[in-house]
Design a protein around this motif. Structure first.
Motif, mmCIF file in Angstrom:
data_model
loop_
_atom_site.group_PDB
_atom_site.id
_atom_site.type_symbol
_atom_site.label_atom_id
_atom_site.label_comp_id
_atom_site.label_asym_id
_atom_site.label_seq_id
_atom_site.Cartn_x
_atom_site.Cartn_y
_atom_site.Cartn_z
ATOM 1 N N LYS A 86 39.037 21.449 107.327
ATOM 2 C CA LYS A 86 38.958 20.023 107.701
ATOM 3 C C LYS A 86 40.347 19.448 107.952
ATOM 4 O O LYS A 86 40.552 18.700 108.905
ATOM 5 C CB LYS A 86 38.263 19.229 106.581
ATOM 6 C CG LYS A 86 36.777 19.387 106.528
ATOM 7 C CD LYS A 86 36.190 18.526 105.411
ATOM 8 C CE LYS A 86 34.710 18.741 105.263
ATOM 9 N NZ LYS A 86 34.174 17.937 104.156
ATOM 10 N N ILE A 87 41.294 19.782 107.083
ATOM 11 C CA ILE A 87 42.645 19.276 107.230
ATOM 12 C C ILE A 87 43.271 19.799 108.505
ATOM 13 O O ILE A 87 43.948 19.061 109.243
ATOM 14 C CB ILE A 87 43.507 19.641 106.000
ATOM 15 C CG1 ILE A 87 43.023 18.843 104.787
ATOM 16 C CG2 ILE A 87 44.980 19.400 106.254
ATOM 17 C CD1 ILE A 87 43.629 19.277 103.477
ATOM 18 N N MET A 88 43.061 21.060 108.810
ATOM 19 C CA MET A 88 43.644 21.654 110.022
ATOM 20 C C MET A 88 43.070 21.016 111.282
ATOM 21 O O MET A 88 43.778 20.856 112.272
ATOM 22 C CB MET A 88 43.403 23.164 110.048
ATOM 23 C CG MET A 88 44.113 23.905 108.956
ATOM 24 S SD MET A 88 45.890 23.652 109.070
ATOM 25 C CE MET A 88 46.449 24.601 107.722
ATOM 26 N N LYS A 89 41.788 20.653 111.259
ATOM 27 C CA LYS A 89 41.167 20.030 112.432
ATOM 28 C C LYS A 89 41.706 18.617 112.657
ATOM 29 O O LYS A 89 41.823 18.170 113.781
ATOM 30 C CB LYS A 89 39.647 20.009 112.267
ATOM 31 C CG LYS A 89 39.020 21.355 112.458
ATOM 32 C CD LYS A 89 37.526 21.316 112.306
ATOM 33 C CE LYS A 89 36.946 22.705 112.426
ATOM 34 N NZ LYS A 89 35.492 22.699 112.266
ATOM 35 N N LYS A 90 42.012 17.901 111.566
ATOM 36 C CA LYS A 90 42.558 16.544 111.688
ATOM 37 C C LYS A 90 43.951 16.571 112.283
ATOM 38 O O LYS A 90 44.332 15.667 113.006
ATOM 39 C CB LYS A 90 42.598 15.853 110.322
ATOM 40 C CG LYS A 90 41.255 15.439 109.796
ATOM 41 C CD LYS A 90 41.412 14.746 108.464
ATOM 42 C CE LYS A 90 40.068 14.342 107.897
ATOM 43 N NZ LYS A 90 40.203 13.679 106.599
ATOM 44 N N GLY A 91 44.744 17.575 111.908
ATOM 45 C CA GLY A 91 46.149 17.664 112.322
ATOM 46 C C GLY A 91 46.265 18.057 113.732
ATOM 47 O O GLY A 91 46.866 17.662 114.609
#
Length: 91
Positions: A86-91
């Protein structure tokens, strides 16, 4: 030029996942302790089934009280694979 080369090599070494884990003290014992706290499963019942270590990160498959769970290490932080993705997709 020699100073720049030495600085470049030091930066690469310090960013290496193995070096980072040694300096920051993040070990598999820390992972098991964190998973135990987050899941409520005794650390004695947590087994690392598989691990893949790369530069600056790692992926661990664990048996947590009979349930398979995947955790990722991003830098010096352990988190579930779902949280990391999830964090990687936001970044």
């Amino acid at each position: 030029m020699k100073k720049i080369s030495i600085l470049f090599i030091l930066v690469i070494l310090c960013s290496c996942g193995a070096v980072n884990r040694q300096i920051m003290g993040n070990t598999e014992k820390d992972l098991i302790k964190q998973v135990s706290i987050e899941t409520g499963c005794s650390s004695e019942k947590i087994i690392i089934i598989e691990k893949i270590k790369n530069f600056g990160n790692a992926t661990y498959a664990l048996d947590v009280c009979g349930k398979r769970v995947v955790y990722k290490q991003v830098g010096s932080v352990f988190m579930t694979a779902l949280e990391a993705d999830k964090i990687m997709k936001k970044g």
